[in-house]
Design a protein around this motif. Sequence first.
Motif, short mmCIF file in Angstrom:
data_model
loop_
_atom_site.label_atom_id
_atom_site.label_comp_id
_atom_site.label_asym_id
_atom_site.label_seq_id
_atom_site.Cartn_x
_atom_site.Cartn_y
_atom_site.Cartn_z
N GLN A 67 0.84 -1.19 0.00
CA GLN A 67 0.00 0.00 0.00
C GLN A 67 0.88 1.24 0.00
OE1 GLN A 67 -1.11 1.58 4.17
NE2 GLN A 67 -2.00 -0.48 4.16
N VAL A 68 0.34 2.32 -0.54
CA VAL A 68 0.96 3.63 -0.43
C VAL A 68 0.20 4.39 0.65
CG1 VAL A 68 1.36 5.86 -1.54
CG2 VAL A 68 1.74 3.74 -2.81
N GLY A 69 0.94 4.94 1.62
CA GLY A 69 0.28 5.63 2.71
C GLY A 69 0.95 6.94 3.08
N LEU A 70 0.22 7.71 3.87
CA LEU A 70 0.67 9.01 4.35
C LEU A 70 0.98 8.92 5.84
CD1 LEU A 70 0.92 12.18 4.04
CD2 LEU A 70 -1.51 12.24 4.66
N VAL A 71 2.15 9.41 6.26
CA VAL A 71 2.48 9.46 7.68
C VAL A 71 1.69 10.61 8.30
CG1 VAL A 71 4.29 9.81 9.38
CG2 VAL A 71 4.79 8.50 7.29
N PRO A 116 9.11 6.39 -3.91
CA PRO A 116 10.11 6.98 -4.82
C PRO A 116 9.66 8.33 -5.36
CG PRO A 116 9.69 4.67 -5.36
CD PRO A 116 8.65 5.07 -4.37
N ASN A 117 10.61 9.10 -5.84
CA ASN A 117 10.30 10.37 -6.48
C ASN A 117 9.60 10.10 -7.81
OD1 ASN A 117 10.15 12.90 -7.59
ND2 ASN A 117 12.36 13.25 -7.70
N LEU A 118 8.31 10.33 -7.85
CA LEU A 118 7.52 10.00 -9.04
C LEU A 118 7.45 11.17 -10.03
CD1 LEU A 118 4.58 8.02 -7.40
CD2 LEU A 118 6.74 7.16 -8.29
N GLY A 126 2.96 3.75 -7.11
CA GLY A 126 3.83 3.17 -6.08
C GLY A 126 3.48 1.74 -5.72
N VAL A 127 2.25 1.30 -6.04
CA VAL A 127 1.90 -0.11 -5.86
C VAL A 127 1.72 -0.78 -7.23
CG1 VAL A 127 0.90 0.07 -3.57
CG2 VAL A 127 -0.55 0.50 -5.57
N GLY A 128 2.17 -0.09 -8.27
CA GLY A 128 2.02 -0.62 -9.62
C GLY A 128 3.29 -0.55 -10.42
N ALA A 129 3.29 0.26 -11.47
CA ALA A 129 4.41 0.30 -12.41
C ALA A 129 5.70 0.77 -11.77
CB ALA A 129 4.06 1.20 -13.59
N ILE A 130 5.62 1.59 -10.71
CA ILE A 130 6.83 2.03 -10.02
C ILE A 130 6.79 1.48 -8.60
CG2 ILE A 130 8.34 4.01 -9.58
CD1 ILE A 130 6.79 5.57 -11.65
N GLY A 131 6.46 0.20 -8.53
CA GLY A 131 6.42 -0.54 -7.29
C GLY A 131 6.78 -1.98 -7.56
N MET A 132 6.29 -2.88 -6.73
CA MET A 132 6.63 -4.29 -6.88
C MET A 132 6.29 -4.85 -8.26
SD MET A 132 5.14 -7.51 -6.98
CE MET A 132 3.54 -7.34 -6.18
N PRO A 133 5.09 -4.59 -8.83
CA PRO A 133 4.82 -5.14 -10.17
C PRO A 133 5.81 -4.64 -11.23
CG PRO A 133 2.78 -4.50 -9.10
CD PRO A 133 3.89 -3.96 -8.25
N GLY A 134 6.19 -3.35 -11.14
CA GLY A 134 7.16 -2.82 -12.09
C GLY A 134 8.52 -3.47 -11.93
N VAL A 135 8.94 -3.67 -10.69
CA VAL A 135 10.21 -4.35 -10.42
C VAL A 135 10.17 -5.77 -10.99
CG1 VAL A 135 11.59 -5.39 -8.56
CG2 VAL A 135 10.87 -3.00 -8.40
N SER A 136 9.05 -6.46 -10.79
CA SER A 136 8.91 -7.83 -11.31
C SER A 136 9.00 -7.86 -12.82
CB SER A 136 7.57 -8.42 -10.85
OG SER A 136 7.49 -8.49 -9.44
N ALA A 137 8.31 -6.93 -13.47
CA ALA A 137 8.33 -6.88 -14.93
C ALA A 137 9.73 -6.54 -15.44
CB ALA A 137 7.32 -5.84 -15.43
#
Length: 343
Positions: A67-71, A116-118, A126-137
């Motif tokens: 998940q992407v969250g706010l502190v 990351p700096n998007l 951050g939970v997609g293309a520039i997150g774990m799925p993007g890293v996997s791809a």
Amino acid sequence: MVKARKYVVKQAFKGKPKREDFEIVEYELPPLKDGEILIKAEWIGVDPYQRATAHYMKVPYDQFGYQVGLVVESKNHKYPKGTKVVSFEGWRDYSIVNADSPPVYHNFNNTFYKLPNLQGLPESLGVGAIGMPGVSAYFGFLDICKPKAGEVVAVSGAAGACGSIVGQIAKIKGCKVIGFAGSDEKVKRLETELGFDKAFNYKTVDIVKALKEAAPEGIDCYFDNVGGEISSAVISQMRSNGRVSIIGSISAYNEDGLFDYSTLPKATIVQPFVLANQLTVQGFTYSNVETSRWPLAFDDLTKWIKSGQLKAPEHVTEGFDKVPDAFVGMLAGENYGKSVVKV
């Protein structure tokens, strides 16, 4: 005290997951201790691996995931109030994390870090293309398939979170790309929106015949999200020294015995083709990738999206109460691109 909600898997999935397999549990979070931060979820990712992993989880268990969250409150100077973070706190709306010593989850890595700096791109990435799925791809394709300009790449599950990215990376690398998806609409969008050279509805075509027509020279690289008979057909059409990256087996995730050979569906054997064409076949999970390498993928993917070379389609569902629906729908193939929930 902050009141929080989380989803608990209360009964083991039988075939396709159902909403009644989950329950929402409400609870109160304690005051923060030194080093801890309070995170409010903003985007929750639902992914096929969550179904696969369920096969070896004991119920009841808290549903995990990125998940992407706010502190919103902090007792850690490294993560002040207002910081955006990516965590593995799963399907919950508020979480407390010790940012100096985040929890370790079985078989998962890089489960807590600053977003990351998007560069102005949507934070849902951050939970997609520039997150774990993007890293996997990115690493699952480039590290294993090692594509060369002019080669032919086939992708199953091509309209999903990973497959849609892999096909576009292959185009960036100068390859010819053929994708397989589960509807005519997805096929059209792969060709017209994402630049696939050819796409097919695997439900309605003869895969071998389609590949012979689209790529009579054969397939050099195959990125496999699906497994099963689709993959047997693609592998039968590969050229000498072809490379296969197996990143998923979605075709079997809803089987009751995913890791039980006696209960799994059977597909045509591929060993004659692997042997005759000296193919390299390798399984991949993103946990194979050292955490220190993730920024390389993030940087390239961000650059490609910003430049327009790569599109990151998303299927957005709104509302915390809709997370299970998004998950069930994703497994049924209702999504085009990454399935995310806006909390």
